[in-house]
Design an enzyme around this catalytic site. Structure first.
Site, mmCIF file in Angstrom:
data_model
loop_
_atom_site.group_PDB
_atom_site.id
_atom_site.type_symbol
_atom_site.label_atom_id
_atom_site.label_comp_id
_atom_site.label_asym_id
_atom_site.label_seq_id
_atom_site.Cartn_x
_atom_site.Cartn_y
_atom_site.Cartn_z
ATOM 1 N N PHE A 118 31.386 117.468 -54.615
ATOM 2 C CA PHE A 118 30.163 117.614 -53.806
ATOM 3 C C PHE A 118 28.948 116.951 -54.449
ATOM 4 C CE2 PHE A 118 26.661 120.464 -54.974
ATOM 5 C CZ PHE A 118 27.094 120.983 -56.175
ATOM 6 N N LYS A 119 29.035 116.594 -55.730
ATOM 7 C CA LYS A 119 27.907 115.925 -56.385
ATOM 8 C C LYS A 119 27.549 114.611 -55.674
ATOM 9 C CE LYS A 119 27.736 118.897 -59.914
ATOM 10 N NZ LYS A 119 28.865 119.823 -59.663
ATOM 11 N N ASP A 120 28.527 114.024 -54.984
ATOM 12 C CA ASP A 120 28.246 112.792 -54.242
ATOM 13 C C ASP A 120 27.206 113.008 -53.144
ATOM 14 O OD1 ASP A 120 30.081 111.069 -55.570
ATOM 15 O OD2 ASP A 120 31.728 111.849 -54.372
ATOM 16 N N LEU A 167 24.083 112.605 -55.269
ATOM 17 C CA LEU A 167 23.999 111.474 -56.197
ATOM 18 C C LEU A 167 24.233 110.132 -55.521
ATOM 19 C CD1 LEU A 167 25.439 113.210 -59.306
ATOM 20 C CD2 LEU A 167 23.239 112.046 -59.162
ATOM 21 N N THR A 179 29.278 115.799 -62.065
ATOM 22 C CA THR A 179 28.002 115.091 -62.000
ATOM 23 C C THR A 179 28.126 113.731 -62.674
ATOM 24 O OG1 THR A 179 26.567 117.007 -61.876
ATOM 25 C CG2 THR A 179 25.645 115.073 -62.920
#
Ligand SMILES: *Cc1c(COP(=O)(O)O)cnc(C)c1O
Length: 495
Positions: free
Chosen positions: A111-113, A116, A146
């Site tokens: 889910f960091k995408d 980011l 991350t």
């Protein structure tokens, strides 16, 4: 109306959104927070038909008021494009009694995408806006996801460098392979002999090291952060809660205005804080259910009002949640102590000196929307196995922690409000843990054999992100002690 940002630890700084994004962390070590949380300006009924990009725009324009509409559209269109393997960007999937909000369809399958993929565009726009000509050096600590998402976002981006520190023994084999194979001359990936908290503390110290800052300035560069302490990460994350509510209504799961509970597998408290902000913006979110793994410091906090990191750090099958210092909780503390920076500073001082602090009863009363619980390793594995056997749907260990806590919540409270479980990673990122949860006999197999087996079992095609690392050469081999982190940074930057 222009929205400004302040530090959680002093009233001295008052900055624009673009300045907060550029700086990452306030000079006093505090986190930037908006002076108020804006209300959504569109009628809920309109939400149902909006695309992800349109929803993101509605949210971001209210928070990033010094960006022009054109700039925001450019950032959003550049971020949420064919890097994602579905046009929905964040699709909902019903399985068992809940709907799973799949946030892992981006380039690095976690889910960091979601944040980011847009942060580099926000940051470069912010730099231009503030006439910054320095090179931006992104300094990041990662518990596994991350790092790769930030590398994917910043690699080969002109005017930036990115340095990532990860706990050498604290990430999954696939997470590590994803990072150490990263291409791009402006990237550096370093394993540390220590855990995530030590990596994060080391990075925060470098941010507030005035001597280092002066040396960097002299060389024409400056730090910023890709961690969720950066408001440029937090705000894009609000968008998917707004979007999920619209799509739950569109799917007939909810009537407009009905409450929706969310369950969030939590580590640094960024994702669930975004849900809290979404609720404050006017999304009819009911309970915010905070799911922890065996590092259950947040469960204990919600139960007792005491935050206490003095305990053993446990390595689990959900490594991105192996965290004892949840940085973003500071933003919630600030909100519930009456936005008093002095008070927040004192709590954080106590956390730094004693490893703990206890909030007042008045502050606890404001946490009624939160519910905390946790899942043991055995419960997490059982949640993966059970959901697979009952529905054929395979979830990763982080999502499984949330799924398990959801069951506990329902047992505890009898509340059967429609619920969205936030699915934070593709099972392909944690193939070994997932497959051995389904059948321990899989442990004897090679990592990439398990990938193919997972594909057979789940019917979900192997993501591009996994295919890419099957044969990619290792490019980053630096490993260091925690104390050596500043030296490694100086060396890379030629200071
Ligand atoms: C980062 C991460 C989390 C924790 O999110 P926070 O915002 O740090 O609470 C949970 N699951 C996965 C897969 C992650 O990468």
């Amino acid at each position: 109306m222009e929205l400004f940002y302040r530090s959680t630890r002093s009233d001295k700084e008052r900055v624009t959104a673009s300045q907060a994004i550029l700086q990452g962390l306030a000079a006093d070590g505090g986190l930037f927070v908006p002076e108020e949380i804006p209300k959504l300006e569109l009628p809920m009924v309109q939400l149902k038909g909006m695309s992800y990009q349109e929803t993101a725009y509605e949210v971001m324009r209210l928070f990033f008021t010094d960006f022009t509409g054109e700039e925001l559209v450019h950032c959003i269109e550049s971020a949420y494009d064919s890097k994602f393997d579905t046009e929905a960007i964040a699709p909902l999937r019903k399985a068992g009694d809940a709907c799973y909000l799949e946030l892992f369809h981006g380039a690095t399958i976690a889910f960091k995408d979601m944040a980011l993929s847009i942060l580099p565009y926000l940051m470069l726009t912010a730099a231009r806006k503030n006439h910054v000509t320095n090179e931006i050096v992104i300094l990041t600590a990662t518990s596994g996801d991350t790092g790769k998402a930030a590398l994917a976002g910043f690699a080969k981006v002109e005017g930036t460098k990115i340095i990532v520190f990860y706990p050498k023994d604290g990430v999954s084999p696939i997470q590590e392979k994803q990072m150490v194979t990263q291409e791009g001359d402006n990237t550096l990936v370093v394993g540390i002999h220590g855990n995530f908290d030590q990596a994060q503390t080391g990075v925060k110290q470098m941010f507030s090291d005035q001597e280092l800052a002066a040396q960097m300035q002299a060389r024409g560069c400056q730090f910023s952060s890709a961690n969720s302490i950066n408001i440029g990460r937090l705000v894009p994350q609000i968008a998917y809660y707004v979007y999920a509510y619209g799509k739950m209504c569109a799917a007939g799961e909810l009537e407009l205005g009905d409450p929706m509970n969310v369950v969030v597998p939590t580590g640094n408290f960024g994702n669930i804080l975004a849900a809290y902000y979404a609720k404050a913006m006017g999304v009819p979110i009911g309970k915010l259910i905070c799911a922890s793994n065996e590092n259950k410091v947040l469960y204990d906090f919600f139960r007792s009002g005491s935050y206490d990191r003095n305990r053993e750090f446990i390595l689990t099958s959900s490594p991105s949640m192996d965290i004892l210092i949840s940085s973003n909780l500071e933003r919630l503390i600030y909100q519930i102590d009456g936005r008093d920076a002095e008070v927040t500073r004192a709590f954080m001082e106590s956390l730094s000196v004693n490893g703990s602090y206890t909030i007042t009863d008045g502050m606890r009363d404001q946490l009624a929307d939160f519910y905390g619980n946790y899942a043991s390793e055995a419960e997490t594995a059982a949640a993966i196995k059970n959901l697979y056997e009952q529905t054929g749907y395979v979830i990763d260990p982080h999502t499984a922690v949330a799924s398990c806590v959801y069951e506990k919540y329902r047992k505890d409270t009898g509340d059967d409000t429609k619920t969205v479980i936030v699915s934070t990673a593709s099972p392909y990122k944690f193939t070994r843990s997932v497959m051995t949860a389904i059948d321990p006999a899989y442990d004897a197999r090679e990592d990439f054999e398990l990938v193919d087996e997972l594909c057979r079992l789940s019917g979900v095609p192997v993501p591009r992100a996994i295919e890419e690392i099957r044969t990619a050469p290792v490019r980053h081999k630096t490993v260091c002690e925690v104390e050596e982190m500043p030296g490694v940074v100086r060396n890379f930057l030629g200071l």
